[in-house]
Write a protein that holds these residues in place. Structure first.
Motif, PDB file in Angstrom:
ATOM      1  N   TRP A 104       0.838  -1.210   0.000  1.00 32.04           N
ATOM      2  CA  TRP A 104       0.000   0.000   0.000  1.00 32.04           C
ATOM      3  C   TRP A 104       0.865   1.249   0.000  1.00 32.04           C
ATOM      4  N   VAL A 108       0.113   3.173  -3.618  1.00 34.05           N
ATOM      5  CA  VAL A 108      -0.898   4.227  -3.534  1.00 34.05           C
ATOM      6  C   VAL A 108      -0.316   5.623  -3.729  1.00 34.05           C
ATOM      7  N   ILE A 194      -6.433  -1.612  -3.323  1.00 35.70           N
ATOM      8  CA  ILE A 194      -5.629  -0.402  -3.472  1.00 35.70           C
ATOM      9  C   ILE A 194      -6.251   0.554  -4.482  1.00 35.70           C
ATOM     10  N   SER A 258      -1.845   5.925   3.547  1.00 37.38           N
ATOM     11  CA  SER A 258      -1.695   4.529   3.123  1.00 37.38           C
ATOM     12  C   SER A 258      -1.209   3.648   4.266  1.00 37.38           C
ATOM     13  N   VAL A 261      -4.179   2.868   6.575  1.00 37.58           N
ATOM     14  CA  VAL A 261      -5.411   2.418   5.928  1.00 37.58           C
ATOM     15  C   VAL A 261      -6.105   1.356   6.781  1.00 37.58           C
TER      16      VAL A 261
END
Length: 325
Positions: A104, A108, A194, A258, A261
């Motif tokens: 991630w 991201v 994602i 990220s 998350v």
């Protein structure tokens, strides 16, 4: 006896935290006294005092308590030292959550910042700029939970014998392919999760970078064009260096999001099918499995991972301020 010793240790930790806060406040007062006159110093203390107090109560105190909890077992009665941290790096499921979080962290920010920057460049000065910006920014107004529910329907799977309600699987059926279980098949399911965050964060990146592009000095841009700079040279030698501070802020902000998350994974898969991340593991261990010690250790680890990103962001802001000054 063990409980009394634990209380004493907690009191010592709180006392050390209080001393650290007092020392920080004293250092701040001394620094202000050396830099400003008495009246300006008092004004600064009046405005900064409540913020520092709230920061100490809402951040420093809980941070110390969490760090202390991470050294105890699930019942918070037995001191286990670094065993909880050892579990994080040895348990297969925990290691998987670490690896997923790193994925991630890499994908991201790069994708969101890159798509947002490209979109800002393409629509800059176009006829329908305001309308297209609005369309791109709209997902940013949706919460992560709402966006997850939307995309859960997009990825919805049904057997080939039944009508598909998921957009992607319906497209596959139209193309003569078998429908897929996008949220179950690993490791691709992490990438499909994602996509949801990239969809929501690209608009944020686009708005800030578009503003930075429009703020570029007109004389510099015109001089570069008069010198014969083409599209690629303008991009690499003029546009990117001038908007670099904004690029750094956007990238680091999305990177922090990220790392933390939680909503997307929780809503779409619940951390199942090898999609677990640190924040969701922290929640599960603390509130589902009755392991607040491990949950606290994961929280401390998350803080350690976020801290360098924040430090880099602050360093870049100071550097840009010194250059402009």
């Amino acid at each position: 006896m063990l409980a009394g010793w634990q209380d004493k240790l907690l009191q010592v930790g709180l006392a050390l935290a209080a001393i650290a806060i007092v020392v920080a406040l004293v250092v701040l007062v001394v620094a202000l006294a050396e830099r400003w006159r008495a009246r300006e110093r008092m004004i600064a203390l009046v405005f900064a005092g409540p913020a520092l107090l709230l920061l100490a109560v809402g951040l420093v105190y809980p941070m110390g308590g969490t760090a202390l909890m991470s050294l105890y077992d699930g019942t918070q009665t037995q001191f286990v030292g670094l065993d909880n941290y050892q579990w994080i790096f040895t348990d297969p499921a925990a290691v998987r959550s670490l690896l997923n979080t790193l994925i991630w962290l890499v994908v991201v920010p790069v994708a969101s910042t890159g798509f947002g920057f490209l979109y800002a460049l393409l629509i800059d000065g176009s006829r329908f700029e305001r309308f297209t910006k609005t369309l791109m920014f709209m997902p940013m107004a949706i919460s992560f939970v709402g966006a997850s529910i939307i995309w859960k329907f997009v990825y919805a799977y049904r057997d080939i014998s039944r009508p598909q309600i998921g957009l992607l699987n319906q497209l596959l059926v139209w193309l003569g392919q078998e429908p897929r279980q996008f949220l179950i098949d690993s490791p691709g399911n992490t990438l499909f999760l994602i996509v949801v965050m990239i969809w929501t964060q690209t608009g944020y990146a686009m708005v800030l970078l578009s503003a930075a592009i429009k703020a570029m000095p007109v004389d510099v841009v015109e001089a570069a064009r008069l010198d014969g700079a083409g599209g690629l040279r303008m991009l690499t030698n003029i546009t990117i260096p001038l908007v670099r501070p904004t690029l750094v802020v956007v990238f680091t902000t999305i990177a922090i999001g990220s790392l933390k998350v939680f909503d997307i994974v929780r809503t779409m898969t619940g951390g199942q099918y090898d999609t677990q991340v640190i924040a969701n593991t922290m929640y599960d261990q603390s509130f589902r499995f009755g392991q607040p010690g491990i949950g606290s250790a994961l929280a401390v680890l998350l803080l350690v991972m976020v801290a360098p990103v924040i430090a880099f962001n602050v360093h870049q802001l100071r550097r840009n301020r010194e250059v402009r000054g």
